[in-house]
Design a protein around this motif. Structure first.
Motif, PDB file in Angstrom:
ATOM      1  N   GLN A 287      -6.504   4.003   6.485  1.00 53.00           N
ATOM      2  CA  GLN A 287      -7.477   3.997   5.386  1.00 53.00           C
ATOM      3  C   GLN A 287      -7.495   5.340   4.665  1.00 53.00           C
ATOM      4  O   GLN A 287      -7.557   5.388   3.430  1.00 53.00           O
ATOM      5  CB  GLN A 287      -8.876   3.679   5.933  1.00 53.00           C
ATOM      6  CG  GLN A 287      -9.047   2.243   6.409  1.00 53.00           C
ATOM      7  CD  GLN A 287     -10.397   2.025   7.071  1.00 53.00           C
ATOM      8  OE1 GLN A 287     -10.885   2.856   7.829  1.00 53.00           O
ATOM      9  NE2 GLN A 287     -11.024   0.892   6.789  1.00 53.00           N
ATOM     10  N   VAL A 288      -7.437   6.414   5.432  1.00 49.94           N
ATOM     11  CA  VAL A 288      -7.446   7.752   4.836  1.00 49.94           C
ATOM     12  C   VAL A 288      -6.201   7.965   3.984  1.00 49.94           C
ATOM     13  O   VAL A 288      -6.286   8.426   2.837  1.00 49.94           O
ATOM     14  CB  VAL A 288      -7.526   8.835   5.930  1.00 49.94           C
ATOM     15  CG1 VAL A 288      -7.321  10.223   5.328  1.00 49.94           C
ATOM     16  CG2 VAL A 288      -8.874   8.774   6.652  1.00 49.94           C
ATOM     17  N   MET A 289      -5.039   7.620   4.522  1.00 53.59           N
ATOM     18  CA  MET A 289      -3.794   7.872   3.806  1.00 53.59           C
ATOM     19  C   MET A 289      -3.595   6.932   2.617  1.00 53.59           C
ATOM     20  O   MET A 289      -2.919   7.273   1.655  1.00 53.59           O
ATOM     21  CB  MET A 289      -2.601   7.769   4.769  1.00 53.59           C
ATOM     22  CG  MET A 289      -2.638   8.822   5.860  1.00 53.59           C
ATOM     23  SD  MET A 289      -2.915  10.472   5.177  1.00 53.59           S
ATOM     24  CE  MET A 289      -3.552  11.341   6.609  1.00 53.59           C
ATOM     25  N   ARG A 290      -4.200   5.770   2.683  1.00 56.74           N
ATOM     26  CA  ARG A 290      -4.138   4.853   1.544  1.00 56.74           C
ATOM     27  C   ARG A 290      -4.890   5.452   0.354  1.00 56.74           C
ATOM     28  O   ARG A 290      -4.471   5.326  -0.789  1.00 56.74           O
ATOM     29  CB  ARG A 290      -4.734   3.505   1.916  1.00 56.74           C
ATOM     30  CG  ARG A 290      -4.546   2.411   0.842  1.00 56.74           C
ATOM     31  CD  ARG A 290      -5.170   1.097   1.273  1.00 56.74           C
ATOM     32  NE  ARG A 290      -4.573   0.619   2.506  1.00 56.74           N
ATOM     33  CZ  ARG A 290      -5.221   0.531   3.666  1.00 56.74           C
ATOM     34  NH1 ARG A 290      -6.482   0.910   3.767  1.00 56.74           N
ATOM     35  NH2 ARG A 290      -4.610   0.072   4.743  1.00 56.74           N
ATOM     36  N   SER A 291      -6.035   6.104   0.642  1.00 57.13           N
ATOM     37  CA  SER A 291      -6.842   6.689  -0.431  1.00 57.13           C
ATOM     38  C   SER A 291      -6.367   8.087  -0.827  1.00 57.13           C
ATOM     39  O   SER A 291      -6.369   8.439  -2.001  1.00 57.13           O
ATOM     40  CB  SER A 291      -8.308   6.767   0.001  1.00 57.13           C
ATOM     41  OG  SER A 291      -8.851   5.493   0.236  1.00 57.13           O
ATOM     42  N   CYS A 292      -5.984   8.875   0.178  1.00 56.36           N
ATOM     43  CA  CYS A 292      -5.618  10.276  -0.076  1.00 56.36           C
ATOM     44  C   CYS A 292      -4.284  10.625   0.570  1.00 56.36           C
ATOM     45  O   CYS A 292      -4.226  11.430   1.516  1.00 56.36           O
ATOM     46  CB  CYS A 292      -6.705  11.204   0.454  1.00 56.36           C
ATOM     47  SG  CYS A 292      -8.314  10.976  -0.310  1.00 56.36           S
TER      48      CYS A 292
ATOM     49  N   GLY B 116       0.809  -1.206   0.000  1.00 54.20           N
ATOM     50  CA  GLY B 116       0.000   0.000   0.000  1.00 54.20           C
ATOM     51  C   GLY B 116       0.842   1.256   0.000  1.00 54.20           C
ATOM     52  O   GLY B 116       0.502   2.255  -0.636  1.00 54.20           O
ATOM     53  N   ALA B 117       1.961   1.206   0.718  1.00 47.89           N
ATOM     54  CA  ALA B 117       2.852   2.362   0.789  1.00 47.89           C
ATOM     55  C   ALA B 117       3.494   2.651  -0.566  1.00 47.89           C
ATOM     56  O   ALA B 117       3.616   3.810  -0.971  1.00 47.89           O
ATOM     57  CB  ALA B 117       3.921   2.131   1.848  1.00 47.89           C
ATOM     58  N   VAL B 118       3.899   1.610  -1.253  1.00 45.25           N
ATOM     59  CA  VAL B 118       4.500   1.785  -2.581  1.00 45.25           C
ATOM     60  C   VAL B 118       3.487   2.426  -3.526  1.00 45.25           C
ATOM     61  O   VAL B 118       3.797   3.355  -4.277  1.00 45.25           O
ATOM     62  CB  VAL B 118       4.981   0.432  -3.137  1.00 45.25           C
ATOM     63  CG1 VAL B 118       5.389   0.573  -4.601  1.00 45.25           C
ATOM     64  CG2 VAL B 118       6.153  -0.094  -2.318  1.00 45.25           C
ATOM     65  N   SER B 119       2.253   1.942  -3.484  1.00 43.25           N
ATOM     66  CA  SER B 119       1.210   2.475  -4.352  1.00 43.25           C
ATOM     67  C   SER B 119       0.911   3.936  -3.997  1.00 43.25           C
ATOM     68  O   SER B 119       0.824   4.801  -4.879  1.00 43.25           O
ATOM     69  CB  SER B 119      -0.067   1.641  -4.211  1.00 43.25           C
ATOM     70  OG  SER B 119      -1.120   2.192  -4.967  1.00 43.25           O
TER      71      SER B 119
ATOM     72  N   PRO C 176     -12.548   9.073   2.123  1.00 38.69           N
ATOM     73  CA  PRO C 176     -11.884  10.345   2.444  1.00 38.69           C
ATOM     74  C   PRO C 176     -11.810  11.332   1.283  1.00 38.69           C
ATOM     75  O   PRO C 176     -11.569  12.518   1.492  1.00 38.69           O
ATOM     76  CB  PRO C 176     -10.479   9.907   2.871  1.00 38.69           C
ATOM     77  CG  PRO C 176     -10.275   8.574   2.246  1.00 38.69           C
ATOM     78  CD  PRO C 176     -11.625   7.927   2.193  1.00 38.69           C
ATOM     79  N   ASN C 177     -12.057  10.860   0.068  1.00 37.42           N
ATOM     80  CA  ASN C 177     -11.929  11.744  -1.094  1.00 37.42           C
ATOM     81  C   ASN C 177     -12.858  12.947  -1.026  1.00 37.42           C
ATOM     82  O   ASN C 177     -12.549  14.005  -1.578  1.00 37.42           O
ATOM     83  CB  ASN C 177     -12.213  10.963  -2.388  1.00 37.42           C
ATOM     84  CG  ASN C 177     -11.117   9.969  -2.708  1.00 37.42           C
ATOM     85  OD1 ASN C 177     -10.029  10.337  -3.110  1.00 37.42           O
ATOM     86  ND2 ASN C 177     -11.405   8.697  -2.507  1.00 37.42           N
ATOM     87  N   PHE C 178     -14.013  12.802  -0.339  1.00 32.32           N
ATOM     88  CA  PHE C 178     -14.958  13.915  -0.342  1.00 32.32           C
ATOM     89  C   PHE C 178     -14.410  15.130   0.411  1.00 32.32           C
ATOM     90  O   PHE C 178     -14.863  16.254   0.197  1.00 32.32           O
ATOM     91  CB  PHE C 178     -16.309  13.476   0.232  1.00 32.32           C
ATOM     92  CG  PHE C 178     -16.440  13.576   1.722  1.00 32.32           C
ATOM     93  CD1 PHE C 178     -17.061  14.666   2.307  1.00 32.32           C
ATOM     94  CD2 PHE C 178     -15.949  12.567   2.541  1.00 32.32           C
ATOM     95  CE1 PHE C 178     -17.184  14.749   3.688  1.00 32.32           C
ATOM     96  CE2 PHE C 178     -16.077  12.644   3.908  1.00 32.32           C
ATOM     97  CZ  PHE C 178     -16.699  13.744   4.489  1.00 32.32           C
TER      98      PHE C 178
END
Length: 389
Positions: free
Chosen positions: A99-104, A64-67, A141-143
């Motif tokens: 979860q937030v940092m994975r998406s944003c 997830g960090a790489v992505s 979190p995108n919103f």
């Protein structure tokens, strides 16, 4: 008739050259000078700081960090540390922060007090608890990337004009995707269409409250589904039309279920259409559950597949909590000759629990003392024959 249609680990290793390891004749002074005065950085190591920060401080997995590192580049930890501290202070757990940092991941470089804090404070001010706010934000979190003044507040005011305060909170708790919808091009036109077609306020409120994501689809797609539902005879003043619209907005899912019913279970096109008109949700349940219920009712209970098309409501009942316990009792009664094998499916599965127990358990408990144990799952349906004298 309308047809239904290998993770790579970034290790920051520096290869060391020791003069004694190489023969002097092969280790030229020119090469030695180059190694001493130049730093060679591998592209794979370029963002190792960002990757390590996402793993160690944000709780992301290495993959997830790489992505995530492809969408943000951290020069230092100062601002990112401040952002994480703010989220923790607002009640976000470590898992929710991940979860937030994975998406944003770009939030790590944001000015929290100017861009994110006003939005969190706004939702708190309209009645969303810290716990619910953390859950809603971490789920989408995108919103938070949308403008508070131009997007979030106008959408909130619009749904507040249609719903009670309690229902507005229910919408907020259900999710935040509605705040990603374009109010002018999607949300308002979709609701306006339903009002024009005579859908009562109660149905619109129910749609917004319980099927929020289905009212924020592309307007053209939504309008097509609404008009198709009307052509099929659904009454816009009846709540069943809400489920029809919801299913018709998910054509791929609907068509997949339709094919399974027809190809695997022998339903005709008329069976599919009839079942859809009676109970639209039967066309958008998961294929896994569809197969599970149909296999049990047809192959284990012996009911005809096409009879289930006449009682599609049963496909929405809980398989473990309702279908298996009740059918296990009925199977025993059939084996004992106490119930006819042509029992109506709705007669077995639709009544409230109290009524079912009175008709199928209490009534026969003197003749089959183990019935309650069967209903409670202590005797498997496969062992039901042992109860036959």
């Amino acid at each position: 008739m309308v047809r239904l249609i290998s993770f790579t680990t970034f290790a920051s290793k520096t290869k060391r050259y020791v003069a004694g390891d190489l023969k002097p004749s092969l280790f030229s002074l020119q090469t030695h000078h180059f190694l001493c005065t130049h730093t060679i950085v591998s592209p794979k190591l370029e963002h190792s700081f960002t990757v390590n920060y996402l793993i160690n401080s944000c709780g992301l997995s290495p993959e997830g960090a790489v992505s995530a590192s492809k969408r943000v580049k951290l020069g230092s930890a100062a601002r990112a540390d401040s952002v994480l501290a703010h989220f923790r202070n607002h009640g976000f757990s470590g898992t929710q922060i991940a979860q937030v940092m994975r998406s944003c991941p770009k939030f790590l470089t944001a000015d929290f007090e100017k861009t994110l804090l006003p939005k969190l404070e706004y939702f708190s001010s309209v009645g969303l608890s810290r716990q619910d706010l953390a859950r809603v934000v971490s789920s989408n979190p995108n919103f938070l990337g949308h403008s508070l003044e131009k997007q979030i507040i106008p959408v909130h005011k619009f749904i507040r004009s249609l719903l009670s305060e309690q229902d507005v909170i229910a919408v907020l708790k259900r999710g935040s995707r509605i705040f990603s919808a374009n109010q002018c091009n999607i949300l308002v036109p979709n609701i306006k269409l339903l009002i024009e077609l005579g859908m009562p306020q109660s149905c619109i409120s129910r749609l917004l409250t319980h099927c929020t994501n289905d009212v924020i689809v592309n307007h053209e797609k939504f309008a097509k589904a609404v008009h198709e539902a009307k052509e099929m005879g659904f009454d816009m003043e009846n709540s069943r039309s809400l489920w029809a619209i919801r299913a018709l907005c998910r054509k791929n899912k609907l068509d997949h279920c339709r094919q399974v019913y027809m190809m695997r279970w022998g339903w005709s096109e008329d069976d599919v259409l009839s079942a859809f008109r009676m109970h639209p949700p039967c066309m958008i349940i998961s294929v896994k559950k569809l197969m599970q219920v149909m296999d049990f009712l047809v192959n284990k209970m012996g009911w005809a597949s096409r009879m289930i098309a006449k009682h599609p409501l049963v496909l929405s009942f809980s398989f473990e909590k309702r279908i298996i316990p009740r059918c296990s009792v009925v199977k025993v009664l059939m084996l004992r000759g106490l119930k006819n094998k042509n029992l109506n499916l709705n007669y077995v599965l639709q009544p409230a629990e109290k009524e079912f127990l009175e008709k199928f358990v209490t009534k026969y408990i003197d003749r089959v003392p183990q019935l309650l144990s069967v209903y409670q799952g202590n005797v498997d349906i496969q062992d039901a024959k042992v109860l036959v004298p």
